[in-house]
Design a protein around this motif. Structure first.
Motif, short mmCIF file in Angstrom:
data_model
loop_
_atom_site.label_atom_id
_atom_site.label_comp_id
_atom_site.label_asym_id
_atom_site.label_seq_id
_atom_site.Cartn_x
_atom_site.Cartn_y
_atom_site.Cartn_z
N VAL A 197 0.85 -1.20 0.00
CA VAL A 197 0.00 0.00 0.00
C VAL A 197 0.88 1.24 0.00
CG1 VAL A 197 -1.67 1.35 1.34
CG2 VAL A 197 -1.98 -1.11 1.08
N ALA A 198 1.99 1.20 0.76
CA ALA A 198 2.90 2.33 0.82
C ALA A 198 3.85 2.35 -0.38
CB ALA A 198 3.70 2.29 2.12
N ALA A 199 4.44 1.20 -0.69
CA ALA A 199 5.48 1.16 -1.72
C ALA A 199 4.91 1.24 -3.14
CB ALA A 199 6.31 -0.11 -1.58
N GLY A 200 3.69 0.74 -3.35
CA GLY A 200 3.10 0.72 -4.69
C GLY A 200 3.00 2.11 -5.29
N TYR A 201 2.63 3.09 -4.47
CA TYR A 201 2.50 4.48 -4.93
C TYR A 201 3.86 5.02 -5.37
CZ TYR A 201 1.58 9.52 -4.74
OH TYR A 201 1.47 10.85 -5.05
N SER A 202 4.87 4.89 -4.49
CA SER A 202 6.20 5.44 -4.79
C SER A 202 6.82 4.76 -6.00
CB SER A 202 7.13 5.27 -3.58
OG SER A 202 6.69 6.08 -2.50
N LEU A 203 6.62 3.45 -6.13
CA LEU A 203 7.20 2.72 -7.25
C LEU A 203 6.58 3.17 -8.57
CD1 LEU A 203 9.09 0.50 -8.26
CD2 LEU A 203 7.23 -1.14 -7.88
N ALA A 204 5.25 3.22 -8.64
CA ALA A 204 4.58 3.65 -9.87
C ALA A 204 4.97 5.08 -10.22
CB ALA A 204 3.06 3.53 -9.72
N LEU A 223 27.73 9.98 -7.98
CA LEU A 223 27.82 9.76 -6.54
C LEU A 223 26.62 10.38 -5.81
CD1 LEU A 223 31.60 10.41 -5.69
CD2 LEU A 223 30.34 8.28 -5.34
N GLY A 224 26.25 11.59 -6.20
CA GLY A 224 25.12 12.25 -5.57
C GLY A 224 23.83 11.50 -5.77
N LEU A 225 23.65 10.94 -6.97
CA LEU A 225 22.44 10.16 -7.25
C LEU A 225 22.41 8.89 -6.39
CD1 LEU A 225 20.44 11.27 -9.29
CD2 LEU A 225 21.18 9.51 -10.89
N ALA A 226 23.57 8.26 -6.21
CA ALA A 226 23.64 7.07 -5.36
C ALA A 226 23.31 7.42 -3.91
CB ALA A 226 25.03 6.44 -5.46
N ILE A 227 23.79 8.59 -3.44
CA ILE A 227 23.45 9.04 -2.09
C ILE A 227 21.94 9.26 -1.97
CG2 ILE A 227 23.72 10.90 -0.40
CD1 ILE A 227 26.54 11.35 -1.58
N ALA A 228 21.36 9.90 -2.99
CA ALA A 228 19.91 10.17 -2.97
C ALA A 228 19.12 8.87 -2.90
CB ALA A 228 19.50 10.96 -4.21
N LEU A 229 19.57 7.83 -3.61
CA LEU A 229 18.88 6.54 -3.60
C LEU A 229 18.96 5.89 -2.22
CD1 LEU A 229 17.47 4.27 -5.29
CD2 LEU A 229 19.74 3.30 -5.62
N GLU A 273 12.25 8.77 -5.27
CA GLU A 273 11.03 7.99 -5.11
C GLU A 273 11.31 6.50 -5.13
OE1 GLU A 273 8.00 9.00 -4.42
OE2 GLU A 273 8.56 11.10 -4.40
N LEU A 274 12.24 6.08 -5.99
CA LEU A 274 12.64 4.67 -5.99
C LEU A 274 13.25 4.28 -4.65
CD1 LEU A 274 14.22 3.99 -9.50
CD2 LEU A 274 12.20 2.89 -8.51
N GLY A 275 14.04 5.21 -4.09
CA GLY A 275 14.62 4.95 -2.78
C GLY A 275 13.55 4.74 -1.72
N MET A 276 12.50 5.57 -1.75
CA MET A 276 11.40 5.40 -0.79
C MET A 276 10.78 4.01 -0.91
SD MET A 276 10.71 8.23 1.06
CE MET A 276 8.94 8.31 1.35
N ALA A 277 10.52 3.59 -2.15
CA ALA A 277 9.92 2.26 -2.36
C ALA A 277 10.86 1.15 -1.91
CB ALA A 277 9.55 2.09 -3.84
#
Length: 474
Positions: free
Chosen positions: A59-66, A282-288, A417-421
């Motif tokens: 329910v939580a991850a489905g939103y962030s993933l989509a 590197l910054g993108l990897a930190i963000a993830l 958002e992928l990181g959140m999921a």
């Protein structure tokens, strides 16, 4: 864009442009709040449906993933078919999906509606920045974009608080459904105003859409997340492990496909040359990794406070206030102001603060010591989050050529958002799978997962170059 200021914009009064801007901000709030508002409602939803832990995660991850998977596609569709059309369609779809969430009669229906909601949000969100550029002159945009950052930050941290208040107030006896159904009248009003006031504009550049790359990337993410969330419940079947093994292979295929298409000038999912810049990568990897750690922390904190300590949704929402205050302190007064003078050490300090006191907060749930232990831990964890998330985007974009600014910004949002999921999947799985038989969840495995992600963030941040900004190279 054929004309930066179409005739339709020139005909708008200042009041009409302000209403159009307010409509864009309303949509921004809806999209961001719905990422975190559900955390407070999840235990109530689980109890109402008798749902499994994995279903609560989805329910939580489905939103962030989509949202993450379709965000880049939404931006390109706006370029091709018009920002106002995609915005109105996205808000309408988001409103309809919110209604479906509120009317769901089973966990499966709710998960499907949340995925639809995330997809509609991905169509809506990229158009906000584009339409601000269309509506306002360059100097006017400075203040407007500053408010976008403030409103977006407040929306994210106020989501759990709003969710707790709504469930406690229980308007019309709707219970947890109110956190979704409240979007419906707001969304309908936003569609009407947007239809009347938003100018028609699109990009003059034909960039095209890599449909195959988008589908392959989505499949690789699904192959990674599904076993992480459902593997424990289903007993880790061989095909779960096969999916986990296939996910990085599919990601490598996405990379090769994008590199190959870029060389022949075909439409690509992202600009591969961006990753040739070390600070950006590197910054993108930190963000993830940081998105995964914070997403997992907020999920377990809201769930554990209610299920393990017996807090009500309202009390859980109010517990987020010191965390929210810390985030605003970290963003407004520490992170952005200090990063120009102290560089990567601001990120290192913020990550360290978040790691120490997020763990301390969850340890409070495990030991149930005095609330006076939790409150300063929450405030300091929030400060660490603000010190990291506030300057992270400027750091990632510091050495990116301006011609790639739009694509790079979209990639950052997608990765966050992928990181959140991923965080909800990884940390949530550690929380539920580590619990003894008959128990709701285990906090210590969740803390270990969060600290592992924070350690990755710390190592990556230490690897950033000493002068982060080109102006300091001399």
């Amino acid at each position: 864009m054929a004309s930066p200021f179409p005739a339709q914009v020139m005909d708008l009064t200042e009041r009409q442009k302000s209403l159009a801007y307010l409509t864009l901000m309303v949509a921004l709030v809806l999209e961001i709040v719905d990422v975190t508002i559900v955390n407070t409602a999840l235990p109530v939803i689980e109890q109402d449906f008798g749902a499994a832990a994995a279903q609560a995660q989805w329910v939580a991850a489905g939103y962030s993933l989509a949202f993450a998977l379709l965000l880049m596609l939404g931006g390109r569709l706006g370029d091709a078919f018009g920002y106002n059309r995609l915005f109105i369609g996205g808000v309408a779809g988001f409103t309809f999906a919110s209604m479906l969430c509120g009317l769901s009669r089973s966990p499966e229906q709710l998960i499907a509606a949340r995925v639809l909601q995330g997809g509609a949000g991905a169509m809506m969100a990229p158009q906000v920045m584009a339409l601000i550029q269309v509506l306002f002159q360059p100097l006017e945009r400075v203040a407007k974009l500053a408010w976008v950052g403030v409103i977006g930050g407040l929306s994210a941290i106020c989501g759990p608080i709003i969710g707790g208040v709504l469930i406690h107030a229980n308007p019309f006896g709707l219970g947890w459904r109110s956190v979704f159904l409240i979007n419906v009248p707001v969304g309908v009003l936003a569609v009407i105003v947007a239809w009347k006031l938003l100018p028609s504009a699109r990009s003059s550049l034909t960039r095209g859409i890599d449909g195959g790359g988008t589908m392959l990337f989505a499949a690789s993410m699904a192959a990674m997340l599904y076993p992480l969330v459902r593997g424990h419940d289903l007993g880790w079947q061989p095909w779960h492990l096969a999916l986990l093994f296939a996910a990085p292979i599919m990601l490598a295929l996405v990379w090769r496909r994008t590199e190959r298409r870029a060389k022949v000038g075909a439409a690509t999912l992202y600009a591969p040359e961006l990753f040739h810049q070390r600070q950006f990568a590197l910054g993108l990897a930190i963000a993830l990794a940081f998105g995964a750690a914070t997403g997992g922390f907020l999920f377990v904190f809201a769930f554990g406070a209610q299920k393990l300590l017996g807090f009500s949704p309202l009390e859980t929402g109010l517990l987020h206030i010191p965390f929210s205050a810390g985030v605003m302190l970290g963003i407004a007064f520490l992170g952005r102001k200090l990063v120009t003078s102290h560089g990567k050490w601001v990120l290192v300090g913020g990550i360290t603060l978040m790691a120490l006191f997020a763990g301390g907060t969850l340890a409070w749930i495990e030991t149930d010591v005095s609330l006076w232990w939790a409150l300063p831990c929450l405030a300091l964890a929030g400060t660490g989050m603000g010190m990291t998330s506030g300057p992270l985007t400027p750091v990632v974009l510091a050495r990116v050529d301006r011609s790639h600014a739009g694509t790079a910004s979209g990639l950052i949002k997608t990765v966050q958002e992928l990181g959140m999921a991923l965080g909800i999947a990884i940390v949530g799985t550690a929380f539920f799978a580590g619990a003894p038989t008959g128990e709701v969840g285990a906090v210590l495995p969740a803390i270990a997962a969060i600290e592992g992600l924070m350690l990755i963030c710390l190592v990556l941040a230490l690897g950033l170059p000493a002068p982060l900004f080109p102006e300091h190279d001399a």
